[in-house]
Design a protein around this motif. Structure first.
Motif, PDB file in Angstrom:
ATOM      1  N   ARG A 506       0.809  -1.225   0.000  1.00 48.07           N
ATOM      2  CA  ARG A 506       0.000   0.000   0.000  1.00 48.07           C
ATOM      3  C   ARG A 506       0.848   1.285   0.000  1.00 48.07           C
ATOM      4  O   ARG A 506       0.610   2.185  -0.817  1.00 48.07           O
ATOM      5  CB  ARG A 506      -0.968  -0.013   1.183  1.00 48.07           C
ATOM      6  N   PRO A 507       1.873   1.411   0.884  1.00 48.14           N
ATOM      7  CA  PRO A 507       2.672   2.644   0.865  1.00 48.14           C
ATOM      8  C   PRO A 507       3.397   2.873  -0.464  1.00 48.14           C
ATOM      9  O   PRO A 507       3.549   4.019  -0.908  1.00 48.14           O
ATOM     10  CB  PRO A 507       3.676   2.440   2.009  1.00 48.14           C
ATOM     11  N   LEU A 508       3.834   1.773  -1.101  1.00 51.09           N
ATOM     12  CA  LEU A 508       4.505   1.909  -2.400  1.00 51.09           C
ATOM     13  C   LEU A 508       3.527   2.372  -3.467  1.00 51.09           C
ATOM     14  O   LEU A 508       3.830   3.247  -4.280  1.00 51.09           O
ATOM     15  CB  LEU A 508       5.121   0.563  -2.817  1.00 51.09           C
ATOM     16  N   LEU A 509       2.356   1.762  -3.480  1.00 47.79           N
ATOM     17  CA  LEU A 509       1.363   2.067  -4.502  1.00 47.79           C
ATOM     18  C   LEU A 509       0.909   3.529  -4.402  1.00 47.79           C
ATOM     19  O   LEU A 509       0.663   4.190  -5.414  1.00 47.79           O
ATOM     20  CB  LEU A 509       0.162   1.124  -4.357  1.00 47.79           C
ATOM     21  N   LYS A 510       0.843   4.045  -3.182  1.00 46.74           N
ATOM     22  CA  LYS A 510       0.404   5.427  -2.979  1.00 46.74           C
ATOM     23  C   LYS A 510       1.543   6.437  -3.124  1.00 46.74           C
ATOM     24  O   LYS A 510       1.309   7.645  -3.038  1.00 46.74           O
ATOM     25  CB  LYS A 510      -0.216   5.565  -1.593  1.00 46.74           C
ATOM     26  N   GLY A 511       2.759   5.923  -3.322  1.00 45.41           N
ATOM     27  CA  GLY A 511       3.886   6.832  -3.485  1.00 45.41           C
ATOM     28  C   GLY A 511       4.386   7.419  -2.189  1.00 45.41           C
ATOM     29  O   GLY A 511       5.121   8.414  -2.182  1.00 45.41           O
ATOM     30  N   ASN A 512       4.049   6.786  -1.062  1.00 43.81           N
ATOM     31  CA  ASN A 512       4.482   7.291   0.240  1.00 43.81           C
ATOM     32  C   ASN A 512       5.832   6.730   0.671  1.00 43.81           C
ATOM     33  O   ASN A 512       6.347   7.113   1.723  1.00 43.81           O
ATOM     34  CB  ASN A 512       3.446   6.930   1.315  1.00 43.81           C
ATOM     35  N   GLU A 513       6.375   5.815  -0.117  1.00 42.38           N
ATOM     36  CA  GLU A 513       7.604   5.128   0.314  1.00 42.38           C
ATOM     37  C   GLU A 513       8.473   4.854  -0.905  1.00 42.38           C
ATOM     38  O   GLU A 513       8.022   4.226  -1.860  1.00 42.38           O
ATOM     39  CB  GLU A 513       7.211   3.810   0.998  1.00 42.38           C
ATOM     40  N   PRO A 514       9.732   5.313  -0.916  1.00 39.06           N
ATOM     41  CA  PRO A 514      10.612   5.015  -2.047  1.00 39.06           C
ATOM     42  C   PRO A 514      11.137   3.583  -1.940  1.00 39.06           C
ATOM     43  O   PRO A 514      11.094   2.965  -0.868  1.00 39.06           O
ATOM     44  CB  PRO A 514      11.749   6.022  -1.877  1.00 39.06           C
ATOM     45  N   ILE A 515      11.662   3.053  -3.027  1.00 37.56           N
ATOM     46  CA  ILE A 515      12.231   1.698  -2.999  1.00 37.56           C
ATOM     47  C   ILE A 515      13.416   1.629  -3.950  1.00 37.56           C
ATOM     48  O   ILE A 515      13.360   2.111  -5.087  1.00 37.56           O
ATOM     49  CB  ILE A 515      11.171   0.636  -3.372  1.00 37.56           C
ATOM     50  N   GLN A 516      14.502   1.042  -3.452  1.00 36.13           N
ATOM     51  CA  GLN A 516      15.676   0.779  -4.266  1.00 36.13           C
ATOM     52  C   GLN A 516      15.609  -0.677  -4.735  1.00 36.13           C
ATOM     53  O   GLN A 516      15.360  -1.584  -3.937  1.00 36.13           O
ATOM     54  CB  GLN A 516      16.963   0.993  -3.457  1.00 36.13           C
TER      55      GLN A 516
END
Length: 618
Positions: A506-516
């Protein structure tokens, strides 16, 4: 075995010190780390739980006490097929050893039982299912037993990858023989499994000896799966042509197909799985143990207790279920301490298949939760961007202070990239298409492929159609693989291969969390950079007298064929190399060669001295 050929006299051996036995029987000068402590604990009547890596010298931890303490040591071993070679190796050392298992006829079993009763055996190997029979227990009560050794003790763990129900009954040894010391040994156990072993085998008061899990001579390498057969062939041809190795596959069909493929390319490749008849399995295992350059392609049914020292590579064409399984299987490489490779390719379908198998299993919720944790740890090793060895050792409670310099992530550090936008596109595409499709279809949608199926389902109209042209098909596969591996997507538990969103995404999909994300490296041949000095230098690279080396190996092979044992039972490669380096000319000089004990000196000393004497000056 023929007991008439063995002396029944051993009047002074029981009074010797462990160090004397080590030198005179096994031909070694000093114990390895922890061996001496363990051996003295058991010799003095104490119980022990031993965790020591494959190739670390576990067998000496009970074999030496067996030759120091009065009576017969009983060794519980899970694989009948390997007892014969273990016993043959001990007989070559002049040790009075035999086994009791279901392969013996009545007369053979009776002779072995008589030898036990009359004190003519130093060690008796027994399968757990044979040991727990009331008749065997009665037999042991009427014999003089020096100790019990429970090998492959992780088989008692119901959470383990090699669980054997017969091992659960071995707690009876503590009840029936309270005065006899017991030693349980394994190469693979995390803290949870160690506790379970101690409880189930009634060894909660035993001293625990935990050796370091590091096998510095093994180079760990894991790559994304593209064309597994080609990748395997390229690996073997470039780095291990002519070497002995093991290739693990998940299914029997894949084992058979891979063995045929390697055989078609000129390799001696033999299949091994439970679907073959017992005779063919035994024949293939025998060839692997006794011939040079044989590759066994196998399911996990193969390998436990394999004592072959010169396995130069272990390859996985499918993802193991846990780090315990991975460590156990890769540990069959390089038991002689020489450079070896643990090589694996894995892909998204491996992850999906294992997760589906797990969810569809009959285990309860607790079992599934533990298995998920184990699979997650395995996936973590695959996707890590730091030193793989540090991650692997940390799982077993071991610590490596600095990167090892001998795994692929140390030799060729992977790049990472900001995958936040790509991940949002991937997750959104899964959502927009209804969470009902597999990775190939999703990539087609993202890349705007013009195919009839996409138009038929109307997915050329969704907002994610064609928004992913900046990445190639393989790059998108890498994105989806990492999302599944890290728990942001899951495979449909019904088994249709479709990907579904998890709450974690959910946080990734909403753009609230970056990911490497890890950038899959282009295949690069290993530099073979050393991490442990001579341990990383192949024997073949050190040979300066090839003719002499070939002559010693030919001598060993001839003796092995006469004795009907694998060549390494006569002498290991490391012993032959030491002979070639030292060039002894007398029996006393030959006795100083590492691995030459008194019995082998008497049996083979003259013929090897003659072979060395016939060589041109080195």
């Amino acid at each position: 075995m023929d007991f008439d050929q063995l002396s029944t006299e051993r009047p002074t051996l029981s009074r010797k010190e462990p160090e004397q036995v080590l030198h005179e029987v096994f031909g070694y000068e000093t114990f390895r780390p922890l061996q001496g402590e363990i051996i003295h604990e058991v010799v003095n009547g104490g119980d022990a739980l031993v965790l020591m890596p494959t190739g670390g010298g576990k067998s000496l931890c009970y074999q030496v006490p067996a030759l120091v303490r009065a009576g017969t040591a009983v060794v519980i071993s899970p694989l009948i097929a390997l007892m014969q070679d273990q016993v043959a190796a001990l007989n070559e050392l002049g040790v009075r050893a035999s086994f009791l298992n279901s392969t013996m006829d009545y007369a053979q079993a009776r002779d072995t039982e008589n030898a036990l009763m009359t004190g003519e055996l130093d060690l008796l190997y027994c399968a757990p299912e044979r040991l727990i029979q009331p008749r065997t227990i009665d037999l042991l009560h009427n014999a003089s037993i020096s100790l019990f050794a429970i090998d492959e003790a992780h088989c008692v763990s119901q959470w383990g990858h090699d669980f054997r129900s017969d091992y659960l009954e071995l707690s009876l040894l503590a009840e029936q023989f309270p005065g006899v010391p017991r030693i349980a040994l394994t190469a693979t156990a995390d803290e949870r499994t160690r506790k379970e072993i101690a409880e189930r085998l009634s060894l909660t008061r035993a001293r625990h000896f935990v050796s370091g899990f590091d096998r510095p001579n093994i180079q760990y390498r894991i790559s994304p799966k593209t064309n597994a057969n080609k990748q395997l062939l390229d690996f073997i041809k470039a780095e291990h042509d002519g070497d002995c190795g093991i290739v693990y596959c998940m299914s029997r069909n894949k084992v058979d197909a891979t063995a045929r493929m390697l055989a078609d390319k000129g390799y001696t490749a033999l299949p091994y799985h439970a679907g073959l008849n017992a005779m063919e399995r035994a024949r293939n295992q025998e060839r692997f143990l006794r011939e040079d350059g044989v590759i066994v392609v196998a399911t996990i049914a193969f390998g436990m207790g394999i004592d072959k020292p010169d396995v130069r590579f272990v390859a996985h064409l499918d993802l193991p279920k846990s780090l315990e399984a991975y460590y156990q299987e890769t540990g069959r490489a390089g038991r002689d301490g020489k450079p070896s490779t643990a090589w694996m390719v894995y892909g998204l379908q491996d992850v999906i298949k294992l997760r589906q198998m797990l969810e569809a299993s009959m285990g309860n919720d607790q079992f599934k939760r533990v298995e998920r944790q184990k699979l997650d740890a395995m996936l973590g090793l695959c996707e890590v961007t730091s030193c793989r060895r540090q991650v692997l050792l940390r799982y077993f409670g071991d610590v490596l202070d600095r990167p090892c310099g001998n795994c692929d992530t140390c030799l060729n550090p992977p790049d990472t990239w900001d995958g936040t936008v790509a991940v949002q596109k991937a997750l959104s595409c899964v959502f927009r298409t209804g969470q009902r499709y597999g990775v190939t279809y999703l990539i087609d949608v993202l890349r705007g492929s013009e195919n009839e199926r996409i138009r038929q389902f109307g997915h050329d109209k969704v907002s994610t159609y064609g928004i992913g042209t900046e990445l190639s098909v393989n790059e998108w596969k890498s994105v989806f693989r990492q999302l599944v591996a890290n728990g942001y997507l899951r495979a449909d538990p019904e088994g249709y291969g479709s990907l579904q969103l998890t709450e974690q995404c959910r946080p990734l999909l909403k753009g609230n969390e970056p990911i490497q994300l890890r950038k899959d490296p282009a295949p690069v041949k290993s530099s073979g950079r050393a991490s442990s000095g001579s341990a990383r230098t192949k024997i073949s690279d050190q040979i300066t007298d090839q003719a002499g080396w070939d002559a010693l190996r030919a001598c060993r092979k001839s003796l092995a064929e006469q004795q009907g044992v694998p060549p390494y039972v006569i002498f290991h490669d490391t012993t032959l190399f030491d002979m070639l380096e030292r060039r002894p000319t007398t029996l006393s000089e030959l006795a100083e060669v590492n691995g030459v004990g008194a019995a082998k000196l008497e049996k083979y000393g003259e013929i090897f001295l003659q072979t060395l004497g016939d060589l041109a000056p080195g």
